[in-house]
Design an enzyme around this catalytic site. Structure first.
Site, PDB file in Angstrom:
ATOM      1  N   HIS A 141     -17.554  51.996  15.119  1.00 16.18           N
ATOM      2  CA  HIS A 141     -18.460  52.957  15.765  1.00 16.18           C
ATOM      3  C   HIS A 141     -17.964  53.321  17.159  1.00 16.18           C
ATOM      4  O   HIS A 141     -17.108  52.640  17.728  1.00 16.18           O
ATOM      5  CB  HIS A 141     -19.868  52.359  15.873  1.00 16.18           C
ATOM      6  CG  HIS A 141     -20.615  52.355  14.576  1.00 16.18           C
ATOM      7  ND1 HIS A 141     -20.436  51.365  13.630  1.00 16.18           N
ATOM      8  CD2 HIS A 141     -21.533  53.223  14.071  1.00 16.18           C
ATOM      9  CE1 HIS A 141     -21.211  51.633  12.584  1.00 16.18           C
ATOM     10  NE2 HIS A 141     -21.890  52.746  12.828  1.00 16.18           N
ATOM     11  N   LYS A 145     -22.630  52.367  21.192  1.00 17.41           N
ATOM     12  CA  LYS A 145     -23.591  51.733  20.269  1.00 17.41           C
ATOM     13  C   LYS A 145     -24.045  50.384  20.833  1.00 17.41           C
ATOM     14  O   LYS A 145     -23.223  49.583  21.265  1.00 17.41           O
ATOM     15  CB  LYS A 145     -22.945  51.557  18.887  1.00 17.41           C
ATOM     16  CG  LYS A 145     -23.904  50.999  17.847  1.00 17.41           C
ATOM     17  CD  LYS A 145     -23.340  51.124  16.444  1.00 17.41           C
ATOM     18  CE  LYS A 145     -24.224  50.412  15.424  1.00 17.41           C
ATOM     19  NZ  LYS A 145     -25.604  50.913  15.412  1.00 17.41           N
TER      20      LYS A 145
HETATM   21  P1  NAP Z   1     -29.292  58.092  22.292  1.00 17.64           P
HETATM   22  O1  NAP Z   1     -28.421  59.301  22.347  1.00 17.64           O
HETATM   23  O2  NAP Z   1     -29.207  57.073  23.380  1.00 17.64           O
HETATM   24  O3  NAP Z   1     -30.786  58.616  22.154  1.00 17.64           O
HETATM   25  C1  NAP Z   1     -31.918  57.811  22.281  1.00 17.64           C
HETATM   26  C2  NAP Z   1     -32.963  58.661  22.933  1.00 17.64           C
HETATM   27  O4  NAP Z   1     -34.213  57.975  22.881  1.00 17.64           O
HETATM   28  C3  NAP Z   1     -32.662  58.955  24.408  1.00 17.64           C
HETATM   29  O5  NAP Z   1     -32.854  60.335  24.653  1.00 17.64           O
HETATM   30  C4  NAP Z   1     -33.710  58.107  25.125  1.00 17.64           C
HETATM   31  O6  NAP Z   1     -34.087  58.683  26.350  1.00 17.64           O
HETATM   32  C5  NAP Z   1     -34.838  58.149  24.135  1.00 17.64           C
HETATM   33  N1  NAP Z   1     -35.837  57.104  24.288  1.00 17.64           N
HETATM   34  C6  NAP Z   1     -35.669  55.817  24.677  1.00 17.64           C
HETATM   35  N2  NAP Z   1     -36.855  55.186  24.666  1.00 17.64           N
HETATM   36  C7  NAP Z   1     -37.790  56.092  24.287  1.00 17.64           C
HETATM   37  C8  NAP Z   1     -39.174  56.049  24.072  1.00 17.64           C
HETATM   38  N3  NAP Z   1     -39.889  54.932  24.289  1.00 17.64           N
HETATM   39  N4  NAP Z   1     -39.818  57.172  23.663  1.00 17.64           N
HETATM   40  C9  NAP Z   1     -39.131  58.313  23.471  1.00 17.64           C
HETATM   41  N5  NAP Z   1     -37.804  58.416  23.642  1.00 17.64           N
HETATM   42  C10 NAP Z   1     -37.136  57.320  24.039  1.00 17.64           C
HETATM   43  O7  NAP Z   1     -29.039  57.296  20.928  1.00 17.64           O
HETATM   44  P2  NAP Z   1     -28.637  57.884  19.485  1.00 17.64           P
HETATM   45  O8  NAP Z   1     -27.163  57.828  19.324  1.00 17.64           O
HETATM   46  O9  NAP Z   1     -29.358  59.152  19.264  1.00 17.64           O
HETATM   47  O10 NAP Z   1     -29.201  56.741  18.543  1.00 17.64           O
HETATM   48  C11 NAP Z   1     -30.580  56.452  18.509  1.00 17.64           C
HETATM   49  C12 NAP Z   1     -30.830  55.341  17.498  1.00 17.64           C
HETATM   50  O11 NAP Z   1     -30.484  55.815  16.198  1.00 17.64           O
HETATM   51  C13 NAP Z   1     -29.980  54.077  17.710  1.00 17.64           C
HETATM   52  O12 NAP Z   1     -30.747  52.944  17.366  1.00 17.64           O
HETATM   53  C14 NAP Z   1     -28.831  54.249  16.730  1.00 17.64           C
HETATM   54  O13 NAP Z   1     -28.258  53.029  16.332  1.00 17.64           O
HETATM   55  C15 NAP Z   1     -29.572  54.907  15.594  1.00 17.64           C
HETATM   56  N6  NAP Z   1     -28.761  55.677  14.648  1.00 17.64           N
HETATM   57  C16 NAP Z   1     -29.177  55.658  13.360  1.00 17.64           C
HETATM   58  C17 NAP Z   1     -28.527  56.417  12.426  1.00 17.64           C
HETATM   59  C18 NAP Z   1     -29.047  56.413  11.003  1.00 17.64           C
HETATM   60  O14 NAP Z   1     -28.478  57.098  10.140  1.00 17.64           O
HETATM   61  N7  NAP Z   1     -30.109  55.663  10.712  1.00 17.64           N
HETATM   62  C19 NAP Z   1     -27.428  57.200  12.781  1.00 17.64           C
HETATM   63  C20 NAP Z   1     -27.025  57.210  14.124  1.00 17.64           C
HETATM   64  C21 NAP Z   1     -27.712  56.454  15.048  1.00 17.64           C
HETATM   65  P3  NAP Z   1     -33.375  58.157  27.729  1.00 17.64           P
HETATM   66  O15 NAP Z   1     -31.897  58.222  27.495  1.00 17.64           O
HETATM   67  O16 NAP Z   1     -33.887  59.135  28.728  1.00 17.64           O
HETATM   68  O17 NAP Z   1     -33.875  56.759  27.926  1.00 17.64           O
END
Ligand code: NAP
Length: 256
Positions: A141, A145
């Site tokens: 990844h 991550k």
């Molecule tokens: P990211 O770019 O860091 O996005 C996370 C977002 O959530 C940020 O904008 C953050 O805001 C916000 N956030 C944090 N706490 C919050 C809350 N309490 N309420 C509302 N928003 C909040 O991360 P990402 O790459 O999108 O990944 C997010 C999650 O999805 C991770 O756990 C990742 O492992 C997972 N994921 C899953 C898949 C799947 O297929 N299932 C695929 C890819 C990723 P701030 O930055 O302003 O704190």
């Protein structure tokens, strides 16, 4: 309903809307004619906006520490939840199940990987596992991550372990007697899992099987977050008709 009438769009709120996955989800929902994006929630925003917008389904792509609270809140308010945030433990899943007992019509889908190819890889791995003495997983990844190994790798290891158990296979052969640096990786359900974090990658998994004189590799690559969107939209469209907790998108796919 006549043929010219289209069904009422599903009202969707995205939690973590400014994040990498959340913003991609907002675009995918906006582009789907049967879905309506009614709320975008970021860190620090009040979830009341989801209620005010009368969202029927939320999609959560946030951080492991926040996701459980949001899902419990959604269940309490009768809103279905499609969750991509990783880092779920058995204890957290039990809390979701307990909450759903009070709201039995609500559906929650928690999927460690929404990429259709990754889901198929897990299924194929379970089948292949029956036929090979050796099996290992390498997940790769991007370096931002937060958790390792990936939820997908952990689920793949569990699927391989199920396949091996069905076939009556014992432990994977491994004569390693000294490994002071952890070079053999993590061991999940008896399967070695290696996590690589590298600039330029998105989400990749190699499942490697070995038997006498042969090797089988299953490989899945998500080159772009667009690869997750068909699975997310499938979840959004289906979750209301599947009350209770579902873990894994495979449960929504007809995989035989
Ligand atoms: P990211 O770019 O860091 O996005 C996370 C977002 O959530 C940020 O904008 C953050 O805001 C916000 N956030 C944090 N706490 C919050 C809350 N309490 N309420 C509302 N928003 C909040 O991360 P990402 O790459 O999108 O990944 C997010 C999650 O999805 C991770 O756990 C990742 O492992 C997972 N994921 C899953 C898949 C799947 O297929 N299932 C695929 C890819 C990723 P701030 O930055 O302003 O704190």
């Amino acid at each position: 309903m006549t043929a010219s009438e289209s069904p009422t769009p599903i009202r969707v709120g995205v939690i973590g809307a400014a994040g990498r996955m959340g913003s991609q989800t907002c675009c995918a929902v906006e582009e789907a004619s049967d879905l309506d994006l009614v709320a975008r929630i970021g860190d620090g925003d009040d979830l009341q906006a989801v209620l005010d917008a009368r969202a029927q389904v939320i999609v959560d792509f946030t951080v492991p520490d926040a996701s459980l609270g949001t899902v419990l809140w959604a269940i309490e308010h009768g809103i279905h939840a499609v969750v991509g945030t990783t880092g779920w433990t058995d204890e957290k899943l039990d809390q979701v199940r307990a909450a759903l007992e009070q709201s039995p019509t609500v559906g929650v889908l928690i999927a460690p990987n929404f990429a259709i190819g990754a889901v198929l890889t897990m299924r194929f791995a379970e089948i292949a596992a029956r036929y090979y003495e050796s099996a290992e997983i390498i997940e790769m990844h991007h370096p931002r991550k937060l958790d390792a190994p990936s939820g997908t790798a952990a689920h793949t290891a569990a699927a391989i372990a199920r396949g091996r158990a069905e076939a009556g296979l014992g432990a994977v052969p491994d004569a390693t007697a000294s490994d002071p640096h952890g070079a053999r990786g993590a061991v999940i359900d008896g399967i070695h899992v290696h996590a690589v974090r590298q600039q330029g990658l998105v989400a990749h998994e190699v499942v490697q099987f070995g038997g006498a004189g042969e090797q089988l590799q299953l490989r899945h690559d998500s080159f772009d977050r667009a690869s997750f969107m068909p699975g997310v939209l499938l979840g959004v469209r289906e979750v209301a008709s599947r009350p209770g907790l579902t873990v894994g998108l495979d449960q929504y796919m007809d995989l035989g």
